[in-house]
Design a protein around this motif. Structure first.
Motif, PDB file in Angstrom:
ATOM      1  N   THR A 105       0.807  -1.236   0.000  1.00 25.56           N
ATOM      2  CA  THR A 105       0.000   0.000   0.000  1.00 25.56           C
ATOM      3  C   THR A 105       0.830   1.271   0.000  1.00 25.56           C
ATOM      4  N   ALA A 106       2.140   1.154   0.107  1.00 24.53           N
ATOM      5  CA  ALA A 106       2.988   2.356   0.105  1.00 24.53           C
ATOM      6  C   ALA A 106       2.913   3.048  -1.249  1.00 24.53           C
ATOM      7  N   SER A 107       2.839   4.367  -1.240  1.00 22.38           N
ATOM      8  CA  SER A 107       2.662   5.125  -2.482  1.00 22.38           C
ATOM      9  C   SER A 107       3.830   4.948  -3.442  1.00 22.38           C
ATOM     10  N   GLU A 108       5.040   4.751  -2.907  1.00 24.11           N
ATOM     11  CA  GLU A 108       6.200   4.623  -3.797  1.00 24.11           C
ATOM     12  C   GLU A 108       6.175   3.336  -4.607  1.00 24.11           C
ATOM     13  N   GLN A 109       5.389   2.361  -4.175  1.00 26.26           N
ATOM     14  CA  GLN A 109       5.286   1.118  -4.943  1.00 26.26           C
ATOM     15  C   GLN A 109       4.382   1.257  -6.160  1.00 26.26           C
ATOM     16  N   TRP A 110       3.676   2.367  -6.260  1.00 21.12           N
ATOM     17  CA  TRP A 110       2.741   2.569  -7.366  1.00 21.12           C
ATOM     18  C   TRP A 110       3.192   3.681  -8.307  1.00 21.12           C
ATOM     19  N   THR A 111       4.482   4.017  -8.234  1.00 18.87           N
ATOM     20  CA  THR A 111       5.056   5.014  -9.130  1.00 18.87           C
ATOM     21  C   THR A 111       6.354   4.464  -9.711  1.00 18.87           C
ATOM     22  N   GLY A 112       6.760   5.021 -10.847  1.00 18.57           N
ATOM     23  CA  GLY A 112       8.013   4.620 -11.458  1.00 18.57           C
ATOM     24  C   GLY A 112       7.857   3.494 -12.463  1.00 18.57           C
ATOM     25  N   PRO A 113       8.952   3.109 -13.112  1.00 20.79           N
ATOM     26  CA  PRO A 113       8.884   2.085 -14.171  1.00 20.79           C
ATOM     27  C   PRO A 113       8.536   0.693 -13.649  1.00 20.79           C
ATOM     28  N   ASN A 114       8.801   0.433 -12.375  1.00 23.76           N
ATOM     29  CA  ASN A 114       8.480  -0.872 -11.798  1.00 23.76           C
ATOM     30  C   ASN A 114       7.315  -0.777 -10.817  1.00 23.76           C
ATOM     31  N   ALA A 115       6.402   0.149 -11.092  1.00 21.30           N
ATOM     32  CA  ALA A 115       5.224   0.279 -10.243  1.00 21.30           C
ATOM     33  C   ALA A 115       4.410  -1.009 -10.280  1.00 21.30           C
ATOM     34  N   LEU A 116       3.701  -1.271  -9.201  1.00 21.53           N
ATOM     35  CA  LEU A 116       2.984  -2.543  -9.092  1.00 21.53           C
ATOM     36  C   LEU A 116       1.919  -2.700 -10.168  1.00 21.53           C
TER      37      LEU A 116
END
Length: 238
Positions: A12-23
């Motif tokens: 649920t961390a926001s950083e896991q849903w941004t960037g090229p390897n986002a969830l």
């Protein structure tokens, strides 16, 4: 319990849903490889299974091929095909691997669906003057669809779980956090990736289970209902 909480916190961390390897990107990659592999496998296995089920010929060969394909180690097969195809064709090697894994369930579901059709129904269709093509498309295919969708269900579950190994050859997917977590010894990341794969498999299984129920013909449902009612009526009173 702390590890499970850390895993959900990581998901649920926001950083896991941004960037090229986002969830959500990894999820899309997982679904893409699954859909392409199962689609290609269906184009190969379903016509072959229907031909076997309709003619009654080649069943032993199909069973042998399906058994051999199921016995193949998926990771070893992926590595072998990457080496054979070359590092510039890793996506193609991965697709071929997943297609090989999906074919047995689809093939079995296709011919088993035809074999499950009551032969008296087919004989009645022939006596009405139906051609073999009409029997195929109007009788065998509709009545065999539930088992075919069951085979599709098994194939999708097997492939969507196996696609996680695509991350070992840098193709992304939800296996990426699992591999990354193992290398970094961040076990909450490993568990988080495993939870996402499991949830995706459960969602797909639920949707395909509904589809399997939906393709059951009305006459078959009515017949089942009559059998259940008759069985209840013949039960001895307590």
């Amino acid at each position: 319990m702390n590890l499970l909480g850390d895993a959900f916190a990581w998901i649920t961390a926001s950083e896991q849903w941004t960037g090229p390897n986002a969830l959500h990107i990894l999820l899309w990659q997982q679904l893409y490889f699954t859909a392409v592999a199962v689609g290609i496998a269906a184009l190969i296995a379903v016509p072959a299974g229907w031909a076997i089920g309709h003619t009654g010929k080649g069943r032993e060969i199909a069973v042998a091929v399906a058994g051999a394909a199921r016995a193949l180690p998926s990771f070893g097969l992926l590595v072998l095909l990457v080496l054979l195809f070359g590092v510039l064709h890793k996506p193609e090697a991965a697709i071929v691997t997943f297609v090989i894994l999906a074919i047995p369930s689809l093939l079995a579901g296709a011919y088993a669906g035809f074999e499950a059709v009551d032969r008296r129904v087919i004989d009645a269709a022939r006596s009405m003057g139906m051609t073999e093509w009409q029997i195929l498309w109007r009788v065998e295919v509709p009545l065999g669809l539930p088992l075919l969708v069951g085979g599709l269900r098994s194939a999708v579950l097997q492939v969507v779980a196996t696609v996680t190994i695509a991350a070992y050859v840098n193709l992304g997917g939800l296996g990426l956090p699992i591999i990354t977590g193992l290398s970094l010894r961040r076990y909450e990341v490993v568990l988080g990736g495993a939870i996402l794969v499991a949830l995706l498999a459960l969602v797909l299984d639920g949707l395909l289970a509904l589809a399997q129920q939906a393709v059951v013909q009305r006459g078959v449902r009515a017949s089942r209902g009559e059998h259940v009612t008759a069985a209840k009526e013949t039960e001895p009173a307590a």
